[in-house]
Design a protein around this motif. Structure first.
Motif, PDB file in Angstrom:
ATOM      1  N   CYS A  65       1.077  -1.264   0.064  1.00  0.00           N
ATOM      2  CA  CYS A  65       0.021  -0.187   0.090  1.00  0.00           C
ATOM      3  C   CYS A  65       0.841   1.264   0.135  1.00  0.00           C
ATOM      4  CB  CYS A  65      -0.756  -0.034   1.242  1.00  0.00           C
ATOM      5  SG  CYS A  65      -2.049   1.429   1.297  1.00  0.00           S
ATOM      6  N   ASP A  66       0.585   2.218  -0.771  1.00  0.00           N
ATOM      7  CA  ASP A  66       1.234   3.309  -0.976  1.00  0.00           C
ATOM      8  C   ASP A  66       0.519   4.666  -0.155  1.00  0.00           C
ATOM      9  OD1 ASP A  66      -0.571   4.019  -2.861  1.00  0.00           O
ATOM     10  OD2 ASP A  66       0.571   4.286  -4.639  1.00  0.00           O
ATOM     11  N   PHE A  67      -0.432   4.437   0.292  1.00  0.00           N
ATOM     12  CA  PHE A  67      -1.129   5.241   1.167  1.00  0.00           C
ATOM     13  C   PHE A  67      -1.625   6.371   0.169  1.00  0.00           C
ATOM     14  CE2 PHE A  67       1.700   2.978   4.260  1.00  0.00           C
ATOM     15  CZ  PHE A  67       0.988   2.606   4.973  1.00  0.00           C
ATOM     16  N   THR A 138       5.733   1.047   8.295  1.00  0.00           N
ATOM     17  CA  THR A 138       4.172   1.769   8.277  1.00  0.00           C
ATOM     18  C   THR A 138       3.107   0.471   8.135  1.00  0.00           C
ATOM     19  OG1 THR A 138       4.665   1.603   5.872  1.00  0.00           O
ATOM     20  CG2 THR A 138       4.997   3.687   7.141  1.00  0.00           C
ATOM     21  N   CYS A 140       2.978  -1.095   5.431  1.00  0.00           N
ATOM     22  CA  CYS A 140       2.428  -0.920   4.048  1.00  0.00           C
ATOM     23  C   CYS A 140       2.601  -2.525   3.321  1.00  0.00           C
ATOM     24  CB  CYS A 140       3.402  -0.095   3.199  1.00  0.00           C
ATOM     25  SG  CYS A 140       5.020  -0.664   2.950  1.00  0.00           S
TER      26      CYS A 140
END
Length: 166
Positions: A65-67, A138, A140
């Motif tokens: 996930c790159d937010f 994070t 991610c």
């Protein structure tokens, strides 16, 4: 967390806790409101969201996930589901079958970690050993898909509370 228990796993005594990763920033159980419209799936640039038992779930086997916030931006219930911050209450965890932990040189997870949360410490007589700096991770999931032995999992960050999803 969801306990996955197949008949074979039960007979072998292999009970596995699986963390179901929801889109970043969710603060309420999705099953309460999600109408399964698929907007989050359609607008996820890395295509890591899929519906699993009627709940949007992230799968980090190919990407992380790159937010970017597209899932939140296109969700018709974003004002109810999401918190202001796009984040995960999770962190990466290196499992015992990691190549580096078993005397094979590998640092694929570190090479793909965008926050440099996976670090390798020197070890006398063998390859460097991985560790995860929980404060920098994070959650991610980008490291997961790049591990050649699937030795990285996601776990709940210490001090975080995650509601169980059906």
């Amino acid at each position: 967390m969801v306990t996955l228990l197949s008949r074979r796993a039960l007979l072998r005594g292999q009970i596995k806790e699986e963390v179901r990763i929801l889109p970043p920033g969710l603060v309420r159980p999705v099953a309460e409101i999600c109408v399964q419209c698929g907007a989050c799936i359609d607008h996820c640039p890395p295509s890591i969201i899929s519906m699993h038992v009627g709940i949007p779930t992230l799968d980090f086997t190919s990407e992380g996930c790159d937010f970017c916030g597209q899932c939140r931006e296109h969700c018709p219930h974003a004002d109810v589901f999401f918190d202001a911050a796009l984040s995960f209450p999770y962190t990466a965890q290196v499992q015992s079958h990691c190549l580096a932990l078993n005397s094979v040189e590998c640092q694929s997870c570190r090479d793909h970690c965008p926050t440099d949360a996976i670090r390798f410490r020197p070890r006398a007589g063998g390859p460097w050993q991985p560790s995860v700096a929980e404060d920098d991770c994070t959650g991610c999931g980008l490291c997961i898909g790049h591990c050649p032995t699937n030795a990285i999992s996601i776990s709940v960050r210490s001090g975080s509370h995650v509601d169980a999803q059906p």
